[in-house]
Design a protein around this motif. Structure first.
Motif, mmCIF file in Angstrom:
data_model
loop_
_atom_site.group_PDB
_atom_site.id
_atom_site.type_symbol
_atom_site.label_atom_id
_atom_site.label_comp_id
_atom_site.label_asym_id
_atom_site.label_seq_id
_atom_site.Cartn_x
_atom_site.Cartn_y
_atom_site.Cartn_z
ATOM 1 N N GLN A 49 -3.025 5.534 -4.485
ATOM 2 C CA GLN A 49 -1.618 5.473 -4.382
ATOM 3 C C GLN A 49 -0.832 6.590 -3.980
ATOM 4 O O GLN A 49 0.234 6.692 -3.532
ATOM 5 C CB GLN A 49 -0.917 4.830 -5.838
ATOM 6 N N ALA A 50 -1.352 7.629 -4.762
ATOM 7 C CA ALA A 50 -0.444 9.143 -4.445
ATOM 8 C C ALA A 50 -0.616 9.287 -2.794
ATOM 9 O O ALA A 50 0.064 9.654 -2.248
ATOM 10 C CB ALA A 50 -1.199 10.006 -5.353
ATOM 11 N N LEU A 51 -2.000 9.172 -2.339
ATOM 12 C CA LEU A 51 -2.317 9.409 -0.814
ATOM 13 C C LEU A 51 -1.223 8.664 -0.169
ATOM 14 O O LEU A 51 -0.746 9.109 0.842
ATOM 15 C CB LEU A 51 -3.682 9.015 -0.581
ATOM 16 N N SER A 52 -1.187 7.261 -0.486
ATOM 17 C CA SER A 52 -0.413 6.242 0.231
ATOM 18 C C SER A 52 1.117 6.869 0.327
ATOM 19 O O SER A 52 1.663 6.836 1.184
ATOM 20 C CB SER A 52 -0.577 5.052 -0.186
ATOM 21 N N GLU A 53 1.497 6.856 -0.814
ATOM 22 C CA GLU A 53 2.967 7.394 -1.097
ATOM 23 C C GLU A 53 3.328 8.937 -0.183
ATOM 24 O O GLU A 53 4.313 8.863 0.534
ATOM 25 C CB GLU A 53 3.298 7.841 -2.345
ATOM 26 N N GLY A 54 2.395 9.641 -0.476
ATOM 27 C CA GLY A 54 2.524 10.924 0.291
ATOM 28 C C GLY A 54 2.685 10.574 1.957
ATOM 29 O O GLY A 54 3.584 11.297 2.777
ATOM 30 N N ALA A 55 1.520 9.758 2.721
ATOM 31 C CA ALA A 55 1.868 9.567 3.861
ATOM 32 C C ALA A 55 2.926 8.759 4.245
ATOM 33 O O ALA A 55 3.611 9.082 5.200
ATOM 34 C CB ALA A 55 0.566 8.745 4.419
ATOM 35 N N HIS A 56 3.177 7.798 3.406
ATOM 36 C CA HIS A 56 4.286 6.777 3.794
ATOM 37 C C HIS A 56 5.773 7.631 3.635
ATOM 38 O O HIS A 56 6.605 7.450 4.611
ATOM 39 C CB HIS A 56 4.315 5.784 2.800
ATOM 40 N N HIS A 57 5.900 8.175 2.750
ATOM 41 C CA HIS A 57 7.192 9.035 2.412
ATOM 42 C C HIS A 57 7.731 10.108 3.579
ATOM 43 O O HIS A 57 8.737 10.491 3.795
ATOM 44 C CB HIS A 57 7.597 9.605 1.077
ATOM 45 N N ALA A 58 6.430 10.372 4.087
ATOM 46 C CA ALA A 58 6.320 11.703 5.444
ATOM 47 C C ALA A 58 6.646 11.025 6.690
ATOM 48 O O ALA A 58 6.321 11.792 7.762
ATOM 49 C CB ALA A 58 5.394 12.454 5.387
ATOM 50 N N GLY A 59 6.729 9.538 6.740
ATOM 51 C CA GLY A 59 6.977 8.645 7.808
ATOM 52 C C GLY A 59 5.415 8.379 8.488
ATOM 53 O O GLY A 59 5.704 7.873 9.757
ATOM 54 N N GLY A 60 4.472 8.340 7.729
ATOM 55 C CA GLY A 60 3.185 8.048 8.456
ATOM 56 C C GLY A 60 2.831 6.660 8.097
ATOM 57 O O GLY A 60 3.561 5.991 7.520
ATOM 58 N N GLU A 61 1.937 6.098 8.679
ATOM 59 C CA GLU A 61 1.327 4.693 8.850
ATOM 60 C C GLU A 61 -0.078 4.754 7.680
ATOM 61 O O GLU A 61 -0.702 5.615 8.004
ATOM 62 C CB GLU A 61 0.825 4.193 10.338
ATOM 63 N N VAL A 62 0.289 3.738 7.103
ATOM 64 C CA VAL A 62 -0.522 3.523 5.986
ATOM 65 C C VAL A 62 -1.290 2.165 5.786
ATOM 66 O O VAL A 62 -0.386 1.358 6.074
ATOM 67 C CB VAL A 62 -0.093 3.959 4.406
ATOM 68 N N ARG A 63 -2.532 1.871 5.970
ATOM 69 C CA ARG A 63 -3.175 0.705 5.925
ATOM 70 C C ARG A 63 -3.997 0.600 4.941
ATOM 71 O O ARG A 63 -4.763 1.544 4.531
ATOM 72 C CB ARG A 63 -4.091 0.514 7.525
ATOM 73 N N LEU A 64 -4.207 -0.499 4.248
ATOM 74 C CA LEU A 64 -4.846 -0.895 3.124
ATOM 75 C C LEU A 64 -5.836 -2.020 3.176
ATOM 76 O O LEU A 64 -5.871 -2.794 3.804
ATOM 77 C CB LEU A 64 -4.169 -1.220 1.885
ATOM 78 N N VAL A 65 -7.113 -1.558 2.402
ATOM 79 C CA VAL A 65 -8.376 -2.758 2.326
ATOM 80 C C VAL A 65 -8.304 -2.845 1.016
ATOM 81 O O VAL A 65 -9.044 -2.067 0.037
ATOM 82 C CB VAL A 65 -9.608 -2.328 3.019
ATOM 83 N N GLY A 66 -7.828 -3.987 0.428
ATOM 84 C CA GLY A 66 -7.750 -4.290 -1.114
ATOM 85 C C GLY A 66 -9.089 -5.039 -1.626
ATOM 86 O O GLY A 66 -9.713 -5.764 -0.519
ATOM 87 N N LEU A 67 -9.492 -4.960 -2.693
ATOM 88 C CA LEU A 67 -10.694 -5.703 -3.046
ATOM 89 C C LEU A 67 -10.320 -7.292 -3.693
ATOM 90 O O LEU A 67 -11.276 -7.926 -3.362
ATOM 91 C CB LEU A 67 -11.410 -4.943 -4.193
ATOM 92 N N THR A 68 -9.053 -7.354 -4.114
ATOM 93 C CA THR A 68 -9.096 -8.941 -4.446
ATOM 94 C C THR A 68 -7.687 -9.253 -3.758
ATOM 95 O O THR A 68 -6.902 -8.200 -3.116
ATOM 96 C CB THR A 68 -8.995 -8.909 -5.941
ATOM 97 N N GLU A 69 -7.052 -10.411 -4.163
ATOM 98 C CA GLU A 69 -5.907 -10.725 -3.340
ATOM 99 C C GLU A 69 -4.861 -10.369 -4.129
ATOM 100 O O GLU A 69 -3.560 -10.713 -3.938
ATOM 101 C CB GLU A 69 -5.862 -12.351 -3.359
#
Length: 181
Positions: A49-69
């Motif tokens: 989550q911290a990684l995603s927040e850092g990238a997202h708030h800096a204007g980056g693209e974030v893609r996730l692969v979740g384990l469940t729905e």
């Protein structure tokens, strides 16, 4: 087309270094965004989550692969796909990356690092750079691999598939070198 970096890391660090690891992940996410690289991760909480927040708030693209729905514990992403089993999620994270970085993590993170290195040794990921492991956390793995080579359990070339660095900044230098066109 922008290059994608798959980042493996802990979902829920709780020990004495938790804040240090969370900040490392947040900072690395910002670095990925600043470099114009897509961040791909497992979509969990904690360091992911911290990684995603850092990238997202800096204007980056974030893609996730979740384990469940279940939805991710945050909205800092540009898309999420779901897999029904850990091995399927891990496979999608690996094939989706142009490069790989590992930050401190648990058994799943260690499994991911060794899976990437094994696939590289077997020629399944030809042309992709070695997985980069960040921080002193990984020093024991480095020692383990050296012992396995010394004892003749693995070929010395296997260690060419993993690079150990001390800081996220060093990892970014290597990523930029490996991913430049």
């Amino acid at each position: 087309m922008r290059k994608t970096v798959t980042v493996f890391c802990a979902s829920d660090p709780t020990g004495s270094k938790a804040e240090e690891y969370l900040e490392m992940a947040r900072s690395f996410g910002e670095m990925l965004a600043d470099a114009g690289l897509v961040c791909l991760n497992g979509g969990g909480g904690g360091m992911m989550q911290a990684l995603s927040e850092g990238a997202h708030h800096a204007g980056g693209e974030v893609r996730l692969v979740g384990l469940t729905e279940d939805p991710p514990p945050h909205n800092c992403h540009d898309g999420v796909v779901y897999e029904d089993a850990l091995r399927n999620r891990q496979h999608r994270l690996i094939v989706g990356g142009d490069a790989y970085v590992a930050m401190p993590g648990g058994l799943g993170t260690a499994l991911e690092v060794l899976d990437v290195a094994s696939r590289m040794v077997l020629g399944e990921l030809d042309g992709k750079p070695p997985v980069i492991c960040i921080g002193a956390f990984w020093h024991h793995l480095k020692g383990h691999l050296a012992m396995a080579i010394e004892d003749g359990l693995i070929n010395g070339n296997a260690t060419n598939e993993i690079i150990f660095v001390d800081t996220p900044q060093e990892a970014m230098v290597l990523l930029k070198q490996h991913l430049s066109d």
